[in-house]
Design a protein around this motif. Structure first.
Motif, PDB file in Angstrom:
ATOM      1  N   LYS A 101      17.189 -14.155   3.671  1.00 29.61           N
ATOM      2  CA  LYS A 101      16.565 -13.168   2.783  1.00 29.61           C
ATOM      3  C   LYS A 101      17.527 -12.736   1.681  1.00 29.61           C
ATOM      4  O   LYS A 101      17.137 -12.576   0.522  1.00 29.61           O
ATOM      5  N   ILE A 102      18.798 -12.551   2.051  1.00 30.30           N
ATOM      6  CA  ILE A 102      19.801 -12.109   1.076  1.00 30.30           C
ATOM      7  C   ILE A 102      19.939 -13.137  -0.047  1.00 30.30           C
ATOM      8  O   ILE A 102      19.901 -12.805  -1.238  1.00 30.30           O
ATOM      9  N   ARG A 160      16.661 -13.601  -2.207  1.00 29.70           N
ATOM     10  CA  ARG A 160      16.491 -12.516  -3.169  1.00 29.70           C
ATOM     11  C   ARG A 160      17.422 -12.700  -4.364  1.00 29.70           C
ATOM     12  O   ARG A 160      17.025 -12.500  -5.519  1.00 29.70           O
ATOM     13  N   ALA A 161      18.662 -13.106  -4.106  1.00 35.07           N
ATOM     14  CA  ALA A 161      19.624 -13.314  -5.192  1.00 35.07           C
ATOM     15  C   ALA A 161      19.192 -14.461  -6.101  1.00 35.07           C
ATOM     16  O   ALA A 161      19.313 -14.376  -7.331  1.00 35.07           O
ATOM     17  N   LYS A 189      16.233 -13.483  -8.269  1.00 32.15           N
ATOM     18  CA  LYS A 189      16.648 -12.519  -9.286  1.00 32.15           C
ATOM     19  C   LYS A 189      17.294 -13.219 -10.480  1.00 32.15           C
ATOM     20  O   LYS A 189      17.071 -12.844 -11.636  1.00 32.15           O
ATOM     21  N   GLU A 242      26.491  -9.551  -5.650  1.00 35.82           N
ATOM     22  CA  GLU A 242      25.099  -9.152  -5.457  1.00 35.82           C
ATOM     23  C   GLU A 242      24.934  -8.354  -4.164  1.00 35.82           C
ATOM     24  O   GLU A 242      24.207  -7.354  -4.122  1.00 35.82           O
ATOM     25  N   MET A 243      25.634  -8.768  -3.103  1.00 35.96           N
ATOM     26  CA  MET A 243      25.552  -8.030  -1.839  1.00 35.96           C
ATOM     27  C   MET A 243      26.176  -6.648  -1.977  1.00 35.96           C
ATOM     28  O   MET A 243      25.680  -5.674  -1.405  1.00 35.96           O
ATOM     29  N   ARG A 245      26.299  -4.893  -4.794  1.00 41.38           N
ATOM     30  CA  ARG A 245      25.388  -4.085  -5.614  1.00 41.38           C
ATOM     31  C   ARG A 245      24.229  -3.538  -4.790  1.00 41.38           C
ATOM     32  O   ARG A 245      23.810  -2.400  -4.947  1.00 41.38           O
ATOM     33  N   SER A 246      23.696  -4.390  -3.921  1.00 34.98           N
ATOM     34  CA  SER A 246      22.528  -3.986  -3.134  1.00 34.98           C
ATOM     35  C   SER A 246      22.906  -3.351  -1.799  1.00 34.98           C
ATOM     36  O   SER A 246      22.030  -2.886  -1.067  1.00 34.98           O
ATOM     37  N   ASN A 247      24.219  -3.354  -1.506  1.00 37.02           N
ATOM     38  CA  ASN A 247      24.710  -2.796  -0.236  1.00 37.02           C
ATOM     39  C   ASN A 247      23.983  -3.417   0.956  1.00 37.02           C
ATOM     40  O   ASN A 247      23.551  -2.732   1.878  1.00 37.02           O
ATOM     41  N   THR A 248      23.833  -4.750   0.889  1.00 34.85           N
ATOM     42  CA  THR A 248      23.103  -5.486   1.927  1.00 34.85           C
ATOM     43  C   THR A 248      23.887  -6.723   2.331  1.00 34.85           C
ATOM     44  O   THR A 248      24.153  -7.586   1.497  1.00 34.85           O
TER      45      THR A 248
END
Length: 511
Positions: free
Chosen positions: A6-7, A10-11, A14, A28-29, A31-34
Motif C-alpha cells: 500500500k505504501i 500510493r507513492a 502520486k 514520502e514515508m 511526509r506521510s508518517n507511514t
C-alpha cells in the motif's frame, strides 16, 4: 493489499512513476508518517514488492502489480513483432495504392514523404507507432492506411479505439470509421471479465499518450498473434493520469518501428497559433499574437483571480457571439479551489444560457451547487453503458424528475440520484479536454496554479484550438510551466525491459 504494498502503490500513483528510488520512498514515508524501510524490506521478502539495483548502486522499488504490468507490455510488443511476423508488401505496390488514395479520397492532395513512410510502416509491421503534433496529418495517414490495407485484403477487419469517448468520436467524425473506447472494447467497467480478445486484424489506438501502464498491459495481452497494432498519439501532450509513460518509452526504446510526422498542414506560415505551439513544445516562454492567437498578460504576483475571471468572462462573451457556445471552451488547470472550472462554470452558464427554469442540485461530495437548465452543455464524469467519462452532451429536457442529455450516440436519462455524474461543461480542466477539439479555446493559468504548471499542460491546452486561442496568463507562470516537463521525472523501466527482450528475441529468431 499488504501494508508495504500500500505504501509503495500510493507513492507510485502520486508521482506517476512505476518505480521509486529508496531515497524518494523514504521521503514520502516521512511526509506521510507511514511505514519504515523495514516494512519495505519485509514486503520484498514476502514478494509483495519488487526491488531493483540501479547502476548508481541505489535500490528502486515497485509493486508486483506494476512490475508485472510493464513485463506484460514488453513481452506482448515483442510477441507481436516476432512470433508471426507481418506479411511484407512490395513498397512499389503500396506507393501505387497511395497514389490512388490521393486522387480518389484526398482531393488530389499529395501525401508528404513522412506520411507515405507511415503508411508503408503500418502495412509491413505488426506493431508500430505513429506520432506527431496537431496539424501534421495523422488523420490523413490513418485514412490512407485503411484504404491501402483494404485494397491489399478486402476481408481485413479494422478497429479504431481511444482512451476516452470524446477521442473515439473524433476519430469517427474525421475518418468515417467506427470507433469505441478501449475500456468499452475490453469490457472494463461493464463486466468483470478482463480477458476480452480483439478479433479484428488491425487495431489503431489513438491519443495513446493517455494510456497508462495498467490499461496498456490489459490491452496488449488481449491481442492475438499475427494481428497489427498501431499506437497513435502526440508524445508532447500530457502523460497518462495513472502511472507510466508508455508512449514515451515505446518511442525512446528504439525497439519498435516509429514514424514521427513533423510537416504541418493545418495552419499557414502566418499562423501565430501554430508558431506558439512550436514555441511551447521547445520550452520558449513567450506568445506571439496574430489573427488566430491573442494573449492577455496579467500583472505579476498571486491574487489575480478576480482580474483573470473578469477577462475570461469578457473574452467568452465575444467568443460565443462569433462561434456559438457549443464551439467555445474555457480551460484551466484546476477543477476545485481558486480560479477553477467549478467556479467558472456557474458564471459562464449565466452568459451562455439565459433560461430561468431548471433543476437545482447540490453535490455534497464536491460541496458545489449546480443549476442545470435546458440547452446547458454538460460533461459525464464516470463511465456507463450509454456514454463514457469525459463525454460532453446537451441537456434536452429538464424537469422535477431529472434530466435528459443528448450525446452524439445516445440520449441518456438522469434521475436526481444520478446527477453527481454530471458537471457543467462551459469550462473544464485541461486534463479533461484531452482528446477533444474546439474552434475557439480560452485558456487561463496563473502563479496560483503553480502545482500544476507544466509545459505539457500548456501545450495540450493550446492544441485543443482549431481556429483561435485566447490565453490569459502571468509571465512567471508561463516560465515555470516551460521549465517543467510532466513525464520527464516519471521513473519507469519499460524502455529497458523492451530493449532487453528485443535482444533476446533477436537471438532466438536469428534476426
Amino acid at each position: 493489499m499488504q501494508f508495504a504494498e500500500k505504501i509503495v502503490d500510493r507513492a507510485l500513483r502520486k508521482t506517476g512513476s512505476t518505480w521509486i528510488t529508496q531515497e524518494d520512498l523514504e521521503k514520502e514515508m516521512a511526509r506521510s508518517n507511514t511505514g519504515t524501510m523495514n516494512d519495505i524490506i519485509y514486503g520484498v521478502k514476502d514478494k509483495f514488492l519488487v526491488s531493483f539495483k540501479m547502476g548508481n548502486g541505489m535500490t528502486a522499488y515497485s509493486t508486483k502489480h506494476f512490475h508485472n504490468a510493464e513485463n506484460t507490455i514488453a513481452e506482448n510488443v515483442m510477441r507481436l513483432q516476432f512470433v508471426i511476423p507481418s506479411a511484407k508488401y512490395d513498397e512499389a505496390v503500396i506507393d501505387q495504392l497511395i497514389d490512388e488514395f490521393e486522387e480518389q479520397k484526398n482531393n488530389g492532395r499529395k501525401l508528404h514523404y513522412h506520411q507515405r513512410d507511415a503508411v508503408k510502416m503500418v502495412c509491413n509491421n505488426n506493431f508500430s507507432v505513429l506520432t506527431g503534433g496537431p496539424g501534421t496529418g495523422k488523420t490523413t495517414v490513418l485514412s490512407a492506411i485503411t484504404y491501402c490495407l483494404r485494397a491489399l485484403d478486402q476481408r481485413i477487419k479494422i478497429v479504431f479505439t481511444a482512451p476516452t469517448g470524446k477521442a473515439a468520436r473524433r476519430i469517427t467524425e474525421s475518418t468515417g470509421e467506427h470507433s469505441s473506447t478501449v475500456h468499452k472494447k475490453l469490457g472494463i467497467g461493464y463486466n468483470s471479465d478482463l480477458s476480452s480478445v480483439f478479433y479484428e486484424d488491425i487495431m489503431f489506438i489513438d491519443e495513446s499518450s493517455m494510456n497508462d501502464t495498467e490499461l496498456s498491459s490489459i490491452l496488449m495481452r488481449s491481442i492475438p498473434d499475427g494481428r497489427k497494432v498501431v499506437f497513435v498519439g502526440d508524445v508532447d501532450q500530457l502523460p497518462s493520469v495513472g502511472p507510466g509513460a508508455v508512449l514515451r518509452d515505446l518511442i525512446a526504446s528504439n525497439t519498435v518501428p516509429v514514424t514521427m510526422l513533423t510537416h504541418t498542414f493545418r495552419q499557414d506560415n502566418s499562423s501565430k497559433l501554430f508558431a506558439n505551439i512550436c514555441n511551447i513544445r521547445k520550452g520558449i516562454p513567450e506568445f506571439l499574437d496574430g489573427e488566430d492567437f491573442h494573449s492577455i498578460l496579467l500583472p505579476p504576483g498571486k491574487g489575480q483571480e478576480k482580474s483573470a475571471t473578469q477577462k475570461i468572462l469578457a473574452a467568452y462573451q465575444k467568443a460565443i457571439q462569433k462561434y456559438g457556445a457549443e464551439h467555445v471552451v474555457v480551460l484551466v488547470p484546476y477543477r476545485k479551489n481558486g480560479l477553477c472550472s467549478n467556479a467558472l462554470n456557474n458564471q459562464l452558464q449565466r452568459i451562455a444560457n439565459s433560461r430561468s427554469c431548471g433543476y437545482r442540485y447540490h453535490n455534497q461530495a464536491e460541496n458545489n451547487t449546480l443549476f442545470f437548465k435546458q440547452s446547458d452543455f454538460v460533461m459525464q464524469l464516470v463511465n456507463r453503458e450509454e456514454c463514457a467519462n469525459g463525454d460532453v452532451g446537451q441537456v434536452v429536457e429538464c424537469s422535477a424528475t431529472g434530466l435528459k442529455v443528448k450525446y452524439v450516440d445516445a440520449t441518456v436519462t438522469y434521475a436526481p440520484a444520478d446527477l453527481d455524474q454530471l458537471a457543467l461543461a462551459y469550462s473544464m480542466t485541461i486534463h479533461k479536454s484531452q482528446g477533444s477539439e474546439y474552434p475557439c479555446v480560452i485558456m487561463c493559468f496563473l502563479e496560483d496554479h503553480e502545482a500544476m504548471l507544466q509545459r505539457n499542460l500548456i501545450y495540450t491546452g493550446i492544441t485543443r484550438a482549431k481556429k483561435e486561442c485566447i490565453v490569459i496568463y502571468q509571465q512567471k507562470a508561463l516560465e515555470k510551466a516551460c521549465k517543467t516537463i510532466a513525464d520527464a521525472n516519471r521513473f519507469t523501466l519499460l524502455k529497458e525491459k523492451l530493449q532487453d527482450l528485443r535482444a533476446q528475441y533477436r537471438m532466438i529468431y536469428g534476426i
